[in-house]
Enzyme design. Structure first.
Site, mmCIF file in Angstrom:
data_model
loop_
_atom_site.group_PDB
_atom_site.id
_atom_site.type_symbol
_atom_site.label_atom_id
_atom_site.label_comp_id
_atom_site.label_asym_id
_atom_site.label_seq_id
_atom_site.Cartn_x
_atom_site.Cartn_y
_atom_site.Cartn_z
ATOM 1 N N TYR A 1 57.213 25.852 55.540
ATOM 2 C CA TYR A 1 58.105 26.895 56.057
ATOM 3 C C TYR A 1 59.190 26.277 56.943
ATOM 4 O O TYR A 1 60.374 26.478 56.709
ATOM 5 C CB TYR A 1 57.276 27.900 56.846
ATOM 6 C CG TYR A 1 58.005 29.128 57.329
ATOM 7 C CD1 TYR A 1 58.549 30.040 56.436
ATOM 8 C CD2 TYR A 1 58.114 29.400 58.694
ATOM 9 C CE1 TYR A 1 59.196 31.192 56.894
ATOM 10 C CE2 TYR A 1 58.750 30.546 59.153
ATOM 11 C CZ TYR A 1 59.288 31.435 58.248
ATOM 12 O OH TYR A 1 59.914 32.580 58.705
ATOM 13 N N ARG B 1 49.650 38.317 61.287
ATOM 14 C CA ARG B 1 50.487 38.117 62.479
ATOM 15 C C ARG B 1 49.757 38.676 63.701
ATOM 16 O O ARG B 1 48.941 39.598 63.596
ATOM 17 C CB ARG B 1 51.853 38.828 62.356
ATOM 18 C CG ARG B 1 52.648 38.520 61.123
ATOM 19 C CD ARG B 1 52.777 37.055 60.835
ATOM 20 N NE ARG B 1 53.506 36.310 61.846
ATOM 21 C CZ ARG B 1 54.800 35.972 61.764
ATOM 22 N NH1 ARG B 1 55.510 36.317 60.725
ATOM 23 N NH2 ARG B 1 55.382 35.259 62.706
ATOM 24 N N THR C 1 58.921 39.021 65.767
ATOM 25 C CA THR C 1 59.400 40.399 65.632
ATOM 26 C C THR C 1 58.236 41.286 65.216
ATOM 27 O O THR C 1 57.348 40.834 64.483
ATOM 28 C CB THR C 1 60.538 40.441 64.600
ATOM 29 O OG1 THR C 1 61.557 39.521 65.015
ATOM 30 C CG2 THR C 1 61.155 41.821 64.467
HETATM 31 N N1 UDP Z 1 47.208 34.589 67.058
HETATM 32 C C1 UDP Z 1 46.005 34.967 67.670
HETATM 33 N N2 UDP Z 1 45.195 35.832 67.011
HETATM 34 C C2 UDP Z 1 45.495 36.353 65.796
HETATM 35 C C3 UDP Z 1 46.726 35.983 65.175
HETATM 36 C C4 UDP Z 1 47.548 35.085 65.850
HETATM 37 O O1 UDP Z 1 45.691 34.534 68.786
HETATM 38 O O2 UDP Z 1 44.694 37.141 65.263
HETATM 39 C C5 UDP Z 1 48.100 33.656 67.786
HETATM 40 C C6 UDP Z 1 48.597 32.472 66.961
HETATM 41 O O3 UDP Z 1 47.673 31.400 67.020
HETATM 42 C C7 UDP Z 1 49.904 32.165 67.657
HETATM 43 C C8 UDP Z 1 50.411 33.516 68.125
HETATM 44 O O4 UDP Z 1 49.263 34.370 68.128
HETATM 45 O O5 UDP Z 1 49.692 31.350 68.792
HETATM 46 C C9 UDP Z 1 51.469 34.117 67.216
HETATM 47 O O6 UDP Z 1 51.013 34.067 65.901
HETATM 48 P P1 UDP Z 1 51.791 34.696 64.680
HETATM 49 O O7 UDP Z 1 51.032 34.333 63.440
HETATM 50 O O8 UDP Z 1 52.053 36.129 64.888
HETATM 51 O O9 UDP Z 1 53.219 33.996 64.659
HETATM 52 P P2 UDP Z 1 53.799 32.524 64.988
HETATM 53 O O10 UDP Z 1 54.591 32.747 66.214
HETATM 54 O O11 UDP Z 1 52.685 31.542 65.210
HETATM 55 O O12 UDP Z 1 54.637 32.205 63.807
#
Ligand code: UDP
Length: 318
Positions: free
Chosen positions: A153, A194, A183
């Site tokens: 990505y 997410r 977002t």
């Molecule tokens: N995350 C979490 N629990 C979940 C999903 C995500 O703690 O069930 C954490 C993930 O490890 C990251 C942050 O939340 O540190 C944001 O994750 P996301 O996948 O939404 O987006 P990213 O910013 O990593 O692309």
């Protein structure tokens, strides 16, 4: 009537963008192969005579997009979730993700060149990797693992930025790039993993809220209406050719804090549990939006509690 093409138009942000463009008086064609998007997101637009939908992968085959009066191309088509546990994530669609941001971007740039259309590439804060600078301004080059699991990505988006600028410099195509920071809002996929959608769905079900790592990593969450406003300003303002803009909300939170806020907003009895931190998970992320403010007159208007309330209502209905 001027026509806009939205690649990824059945996705989370793309579907909101289609709706705003229709409301603003544009004819809109959405193209999407539904790999991570959903036709449900655009169902309410289908009765509008100015809206059309093409089910196609923009990376392969003859593009079925020879449409009249095409003036604006928004390229948002890509898987975007890093969560390996979700079948919808880019981790589980590595080659499709690389292709749609490389071949797909080139093919849409060719279309922009042929039709004399303006072009907007939806890039990502992920191009900053695990940043050593915070907040991140557009001038920061990032700290990216070039071949780790997230590279399909991060590096694809970096290539997408490079070819977008190359078409601007080489052929004079009118291009701009926005870097989307985290977002959230209605039309997020329930199961794409997410953090906001996971936590809300878990809280509504009173099932454990899964904090990855110790939850001290930070993100800054932007409500989708603000994001879409940023897209439109970047496309339609006059001084944006070959410019790059961070679009995101600088309101930075730890993921642990987000878990508590969502649990309380839902009134849930969920316990908060910890699971392993995914590989290359950035420790912090916060946009510097000085440029978007000064050039586009843009800044986010929806605060986290209001945006989460609307998002929670949405997830109660799906
Ligand atoms: N995350 C979490 N629990 C979940 C999903 C995500 O703690 O069930 C954490 C993930 O490890 C990251 C942050 O939340 O540190 C944001 O994750 P996301 O996948 O939404 O987006 P990213 O910013 O990593 O692309």
């Amino acid at each position: 009537m001027q026509r806009a093409l939205v690649a990824g138009g059945a996705g989370f942000i793309g579907s909101h963008l289609c709706e705003k463009l229709l409301n603003d008086g544009y004819a809109v064609t959405a193209v999407d192969n539904l790999i991570t998007g959903s036709e449900k997101n655009i169902e309410h637009l289908k009765s509008n005579p100015n809206f059309s939908f093409v089910n196609q992968d923009i990376s392969i085959g003859n593009l079925k997009l020879d449409i009249g009066n095409l003036k604006f191309i928004f390229h948002l088509a890509s898987p975007a979730s890093p969560n390996a546990k979700s079948p919808n994530s880019y981790i589980n669609h590595p080659l499709e993700t690389l292709r749609v941001n490389s071949l797909g971007t080139e093919r849409l740039l060719e279309l922009a060149k042929k039709d004399g259309a303006r072009f907007l590439f939806a890039s990502t804060s992920e191009i900053y990797g695990d940043p050593t600078v915070s907040p991140q301004p557009e001038t920061y080059f990032g700290n990216v693992n070039p071949n780790g699991v997230r590279s399909v990505y991060d590096e694809a988006k970096r290539y997408g930025e490079a070819i977008t600028m190359a078409y601007g410099r080489t052929y004079g195509v009118d291009v701009r790039i926005i870097r989307i920071f985290n977002t959230y809002g209605p039309h997020m996929q329930k199961d794409d993993g997410r953090v906001v959608s996971n936590f809300i769905v878990q809280a509504l079900n009173n099932s454990p809220i899964t904090l990855y790592g110790d939850g001290s990593q930070t993100r800054s969450f932007c409500y989708v209406d603000d994001m879409v406003d940023g897209f439109c300003r970047a496309m339609f303002s006059e001084n944006t050719n070959r410019e790059v803009f961070n679009i995101g909300n600088p309101d930075e939170r730890t993921v642990a804090e987000l878990a508590t806020i969502i649990k309380e907003a839902v009134g849930s009895s969920s316990e908060i549990i910890t699971e392993d931190l995914p590989e290359d998970d950035p420790k912090k992320r916060r946009p510097d939006i000085t440029k978007a403010k000064s050039v586009l007159g843009w800044e986010p208007k929806v605060n986290l509690s209001d945006g989460l309330a609307k998002t929670i209502e949405y997830f109660k209905t799906v």
